[in-house]
Structures are given as C-alpha cells and as structure tokens.
Design a protein around this motif. Structure first.
Motif, mmCIF file in Angstrom:
data_model
loop_
_atom_site.group_PDB
_atom_site.id
_atom_site.type_symbol
_atom_site.label_atom_id
_atom_site.label_comp_id
_atom_site.label_asym_id
_atom_site.label_seq_id
_atom_site.Cartn_x
_atom_site.Cartn_y
_atom_site.Cartn_z
ATOM 1 N N LEU A 116 13.142 7.168 50.279
ATOM 2 C CA LEU A 116 14.182 8.517 50.348
ATOM 3 C C LEU A 116 14.498 8.114 48.066
ATOM 4 C CD1 LEU A 116 16.512 10.001 52.217
ATOM 5 C CD2 LEU A 116 14.793 11.157 51.446
ATOM 6 N N GLN A 117 14.710 6.821 48.113
ATOM 7 C CA GLN A 117 15.250 6.318 46.870
ATOM 8 C C GLN A 117 13.863 5.937 46.222
ATOM 9 O OE1 GLN A 117 16.274 2.058 47.006
ATOM 10 N NE2 GLN A 117 17.438 2.313 44.240
ATOM 11 N N LEU A 142 20.946 3.760 43.838
ATOM 12 C CA LEU A 142 21.881 3.973 44.956
ATOM 13 C C LEU A 142 22.464 2.832 44.858
ATOM 14 C CD1 LEU A 142 21.483 3.943 48.078
ATOM 15 C CD2 LEU A 142 20.365 1.441 48.009
ATOM 16 N N HIS A 143 23.709 3.455 45.312
ATOM 17 C CA HIS A 143 25.527 3.189 45.162
ATOM 18 C C HIS A 143 26.065 3.112 46.003
ATOM 19 C CE1 HIS A 143 25.163 5.021 41.007
ATOM 20 N NE2 HIS A 143 24.896 5.388 41.587
ATOM 21 N N LEU A 196 23.578 12.862 46.962
ATOM 22 C CA LEU A 196 23.211 12.424 48.889
ATOM 23 C C LEU A 196 24.145 11.373 49.210
ATOM 24 C CD1 LEU A 196 21.192 13.235 51.577
ATOM 25 C CD2 LEU A 196 19.991 11.972 50.773
ATOM 26 N N VAL A 197 25.150 11.982 50.441
ATOM 27 C CA VAL A 197 25.951 10.344 50.954
ATOM 28 C C VAL A 197 24.955 10.394 51.750
ATOM 29 C CG1 VAL A 197 27.990 10.282 51.443
ATOM 30 C CG2 VAL A 197 27.597 11.587 49.994
ATOM 31 N N LEU A 212 22.077 7.908 45.446
ATOM 32 C CA LEU A 212 22.312 8.053 46.630
ATOM 33 C C LEU A 212 23.225 6.899 46.965
ATOM 34 C CD1 LEU A 212 18.956 7.393 47.859
ATOM 35 C CD2 LEU A 212 19.795 9.559 47.562
ATOM 36 N N LEU A 213 24.257 7.217 47.188
ATOM 37 C CA LEU A 213 25.607 6.867 47.830
ATOM 38 C C LEU A 213 25.363 5.855 49.863
ATOM 39 C CD1 LEU A 213 28.705 6.085 46.710
ATOM 40 C CD2 LEU A 213 28.867 8.072 47.242
#
Length: 280
Positions: free
Chosen positions: A177-178, A185-186, A243-244, A155-156
């Motif tokens: 979601l994570q 997570l980024h 996903l952004v 995830l961005l």
C-alpha cells in the motif's frame, strides 16, 4: 507484489456498505483489481442444505424473493459504476460465510463499511465488521459511516513495537500500500504518561523495528493518552492520516468479552479508514 489483487467488498445495498467502494476507487487508480461484491442472505446453518430447493425447512418463497431483490440491486449497481465486478449471492451466517468466501476465492483484502456499535452491544456482540475482522485471517479495511475518506498520502501504523511480532504477509500488504500510493508511513505508539527516559527507550525500540522490517520513508511518533483507542482518535484529529493500520489478536468468545480488542474498538469508532490484521 501481485499483478492483480483479489478484493472482496461485502454489500447489503445500504449507503454505508457503498462507502467501501469509495475507498476502493483509490486502489483501482493504482493497480489492477478483481473486485468481488458479495451479498449474504442469512439463513440458519442447521437448516441450510446447500441450495434453496434442497433445504426443506426454510421459507423458500422468502429466500427466493430476497435473491431476486439482490440480483436487481446488483443490476442497478452495474449501471452506476465505471468498473467491472463479480457479483455473488451467498447463503449462511454472515461472518462464517464471508470467511469461507475469502478462503475459497483466495481473496487478498476485504474492504467493508460499518455503522459501528456502542456501549454494551459493542462489548457483547459488536458490529458485523468486528466479527469479520475477528474471523477473517487476511487484512480487513473497515470504513466507519462517519470516517473521512481521502487520497492516501499518509499511513498511520499503531502498535506496541517492543512486544508484538508482525506477520510477514501483513507487513507485505502494508509495504504494498505504501508503495502503490508513494505514501509516508507514520509509526505511532500510545504511552500512558510522560516520561522522557522511557520515551527515548521506546523511540529506540521503534527505530529497531523499522530497521528490522527495512521500512522506508517513515516517521516515529509517541502520543500520550491513558487509552489506546482514544489516543489514536486524538492523534488523528490533529494530523492528516488517510489510513490507520493496527494488528489484532482476534479474541473470540468469553476471552473477548473480558479482554476485548483495541483494534475492534477502533473498527467501531475510528475517524479514518482502518486496516486490521491478525497478529497470530
């Protein structure tokens, strides 16, 4: 985390609107979902009296024909998917009708495909997906017709981590979601020029942000570009994000024309599925 998520997918029965169902399948594998597939038949709100028969100035024959076609399309769709869904045909302006449906049905998340918009059209009117993002107060996942849809492992999260306060409900959705996908997570901040001292300061702010929100399994990234949408795109081209995530102030009217929205620009051009949420 809720036992069952209420998710709305607007459909106009075009291939791009079905891209949302492709993404939805990944969520269905992870958690129970009540799926609402919603088709809007657009009518002038000034002429609409709550039903076709009660609306005296509309073309009743044309609207009933559109309704019958939509019912037929829903019947065909049920034969081609392996999940159950609630199908709804609603009337009115596209954006306001979908926003009202979200509020009335306690929807947790909207997922929709988009063809995008370009040039002057993007600045003045934008795409339908942009409008839904602007007027809907819950997170919206948009999937551009050319976006790559992949299992969610990364995830961005794009933000100005020094300036923006994130709303609790949206942070909870991101954490959900994570957790569902056991994803990394980024955190990404786009900076306009290389400055090592400033970079270290920003990394410190990002670390503070992560600790305040009690984030887990995350990495911090700085990426250099003069424009944030272009920076996000170039970062995505060299990384494997699925996903952004980005907040929007949801500007409307003349302020949107002058100031625009980075999130809404990404809705039209992001090469990965994009989740937007309101910052205010």
């Amino acid at each position: 985390m809720k036992d069952t998520l209420n998710i709305m997918v607007p459909v106009d029965f075009t291939p791009v609107s079905y891209r949302a169902i492709e993404f939805l399948a990944f969520l269905m594998d992870k958690t129970p979902i009540n799926t609402h597939l919603v088709h809007v038949i657009e009518v002038n709100s000034a002429e609409w009296a709550g039903s076709v028969d009660a609306s005296e100035t509309v073309n009743k024959g044309e609207l009933k024909q559109k309704q019958q076609l939509a019912e037929q399309k829903f019947t065909e769709l049920k034969q081609h998917v392996d999940f159950s869904f609630t199908s709804e045909i609603v009337y009115g302006g596209l954006t306001t009708t979908l926003a009202n449906y979200v509020n009335n049905k306690n929807i947790d998340l909207v997922i929709m495909g988009t063809d995008g918009a370009d040039g002057w059209l993007e600045k003045v009117s934008g795409s339908e997906a942009q409008h839904v993002v602007r007027y809907t107060n819950i997170p919206v996942i948009t999937i551009h017709k050319n976006a790559a849809i992949t299992p969610i492992q990364n995830l961005l999260w794009v933000a100005d981590f020094e300036a923006e306060k994130q709303p609790e409900q949206s942070v909870a959705t991101i954490k959900m979601l994570q957790q569902l996908f056991q994803a990394k997570l980024h955190l990404l901040q786009i900076v306009d020029k290389e400055d090592e001292a400033k970079a270290q300061q920003l990394k410190g702010k990002m670390q503070d942000f992560a600790e305040q929100l009690k984030l887990q399994n995350y990495e911090l990234h700085l990426h250099h570009n003069y424009k944030i949408p272009a920076g996000v795109r170039s970062f995505n081209e060299v990384s494997e994000m699925d996903l952004v995530l980005i907040g929007t102030h949801g500007r409307k009217g003349i302020s949107h024309l002058f100031y625009g929205s980075i999130a809404e620009t990404l809705v039209n051009h992001c090469i990965r599925p994009l989740m937007t949420y309101h910052l205010n």
